[in-house]
Design a protein around this motif. Structure first.
Motif, short mmCIF file in Angstrom:
data_model
loop_
_atom_site.label_atom_id
_atom_site.label_comp_id
_atom_site.label_asym_id
_atom_site.label_seq_id
_atom_site.Cartn_x
_atom_site.Cartn_y
_atom_site.Cartn_z
N LEU A 90 0.83 -1.22 0.00
CA LEU A 90 0.00 0.00 0.00
C LEU A 90 0.86 1.26 0.00
O LEU A 90 0.56 2.23 -0.69
CB LEU A 90 -0.92 0.00 1.23
CG LEU A 90 -1.79 1.23 1.44
CD1 LEU A 90 -2.76 1.42 0.28
CD2 LEU A 90 -2.55 1.10 2.75
N PHE A 91 1.97 1.24 0.73
CA PHE A 91 2.75 2.46 0.92
C PHE A 91 3.35 2.99 -0.38
O PHE A 91 3.32 4.18 -0.63
CB PHE A 91 3.81 2.25 1.99
CG PHE A 91 3.22 1.64 3.24
CD1 PHE A 91 2.15 2.25 3.87
CD2 PHE A 91 3.70 0.46 3.74
CE1 PHE A 91 1.57 1.68 5.00
CE2 PHE A 91 3.14 -0.12 4.87
CZ PHE A 91 2.07 0.50 5.50
N PRO A 96 2.15 11.38 -3.72
CA PRO A 96 1.56 12.57 -4.36
C PRO A 96 1.57 12.47 -5.89
O PRO A 96 0.76 13.09 -6.55
CB PRO A 96 2.44 13.71 -3.87
CG PRO A 96 2.98 13.24 -2.57
CD PRO A 96 3.19 11.76 -2.76
N LYS A 97 2.47 11.66 -6.45
CA LYS A 97 2.51 11.47 -7.90
C LYS A 97 1.26 10.70 -8.37
O LYS A 97 0.74 10.96 -9.44
CB LYS A 97 3.78 10.71 -8.27
CG LYS A 97 3.94 10.42 -9.74
CD LYS A 97 5.19 9.62 -10.01
CE LYS A 97 4.80 8.16 -9.94
NZ LYS A 97 5.83 7.21 -10.24
N TRP A 113 -3.12 2.88 10.10
CA TRP A 113 -2.29 3.73 10.97
C TRP A 113 -0.95 4.05 10.31
O TRP A 113 -0.51 5.20 10.30
CB TRP A 113 -2.03 3.04 12.32
CG TRP A 113 -3.12 3.26 13.30
CD1 TRP A 113 -4.14 2.40 13.59
CD2 TRP A 113 -3.34 4.41 14.11
NE1 TRP A 113 -4.96 2.95 14.53
CE2 TRP A 113 -4.50 4.17 14.87
CE3 TRP A 113 -2.67 5.62 14.26
CZ2 TRP A 113 -4.99 5.11 15.78
CZ3 TRP A 113 -3.17 6.54 15.17
CH2 TRP A 113 -4.31 6.28 15.91
N THR A 114 -0.30 3.04 9.78
CA THR A 114 1.00 3.27 9.18
C THR A 114 0.88 4.05 7.87
O THR A 114 1.74 4.88 7.57
CB THR A 114 1.76 1.94 8.95
OG1 THR A 114 0.92 1.03 8.27
CG2 THR A 114 2.20 1.33 10.26
N ALA A 115 -0.20 3.84 7.12
CA ALA A 115 -0.39 4.60 5.88
C ALA A 115 -0.72 6.07 6.17
O ALA A 115 -0.32 6.96 5.42
CB ALA A 115 -1.49 3.97 5.03
N ILE A 116 -1.42 6.35 7.26
CA ILE A 116 -1.68 7.73 7.66
C ILE A 116 -0.34 8.43 7.96
O ILE A 116 -0.09 9.54 7.51
CB ILE A 116 -2.64 7.79 8.87
CG1 ILE A 116 -4.05 7.41 8.43
CG2 ILE A 116 -2.61 9.17 9.53
CD1 ILE A 116 -5.01 7.14 9.57
N TYR A 117 0.51 7.75 8.71
CA TYR A 117 1.82 8.31 9.01
C TYR A 117 2.64 8.50 7.73
O TYR A 117 3.30 9.52 7.54
CB TYR A 117 2.56 7.38 9.99
CG TYR A 117 3.88 7.92 10.45
CD1 TYR A 117 3.94 9.09 11.22
CD2 TYR A 117 5.06 7.28 10.14
CE1 TYR A 117 5.16 9.60 11.65
CE2 TYR A 117 6.28 7.78 10.56
CZ TYR A 117 6.33 8.94 11.31
OH TYR A 117 7.53 9.44 11.73
N ARG A 122 4.91 12.44 3.63
CA ARG A 122 5.02 12.83 2.23
C ARG A 122 4.18 14.06 1.87
O ARG A 122 4.13 14.46 0.73
CB ARG A 122 4.65 11.66 1.33
CG ARG A 122 5.83 10.73 1.21
CD ARG A 122 5.48 9.29 1.06
NE ARG A 122 6.70 8.49 1.15
CZ ARG A 122 7.31 8.17 2.28
NH1 ARG A 122 6.83 8.58 3.43
NH2 ARG A 122 8.41 7.44 2.29
N GLY A 123 3.48 14.60 2.83
CA GLY A 123 2.66 15.78 2.56
C GLY A 123 1.44 15.46 1.72
O GLY A 123 0.88 16.34 1.06
#
Length: 133
Positions: A90-91, A96-97, A113-117, A122-123
């Motif tokens: 998933l990561f 952003p691309k 949780w980890t994907a939110i972080y 990455r903004g």
């Protein structure tokens, strides 16, 4: 009175990633409706294909915008049968691309949780949608 368009004519669709645990019969009509909007380019990432503690099964084939990710799955609560998931693939997809915003359908899964972080680092803007109190 005519409905206003969300985006001006000729603008690019908003690239949206929607991350949810598994296909759910009550959620799929909503996601199909979103995918049909010309203002959006929707990709749905499922963390697993089925949940053992759910009584429903989806017999309909996945839509082109739906992707089931490989991952690790384990029982997180033996009393309720709730499971947890970790989907490392998933990561790399949440950049952003690739997307302008990510919608997380909840915050109760390790991958979320980890994907939110990951998004924060990455903004990449994100939204948490949930029915928890």
């Amino acid at each position: 009175m005519a409905a206003e368009k969300f985006y001006p004519e000729g603008s690019k669709p908003l690239r949206v990633a929607y991350v949810t645990e598994s296909p759910r019969p009550y959620q799929r009509p909503f996601l199909k409706h979103l995918a049909a909007q010309s203002e959006l380019e929707l990709t749905v990432f499922y963390l697993c294909a089925i949940q053992e503690n759910r009584k429903w099964r989806i017999n309909e084939p996945p839509q082109p915008f739906e992707k089931v990710l490989p991952g690790l799955h384990w029982c997180a609560n033996r009393l309720t049968g709730e499971s947890n998931h970790f989907n490392a693939s998933l990561f790399g997809k949440l950049t952003p691309k690739n997307f302008e915003v990510v919608v997380f359908n909840g915050y109760h899964i390790l991958s979320m949780w980890t994907a939110i972080y990951w998004c924060r680092l990455r903004g990449l803007p994100y939204v948490i949608q949930c029915a928890s109190h």
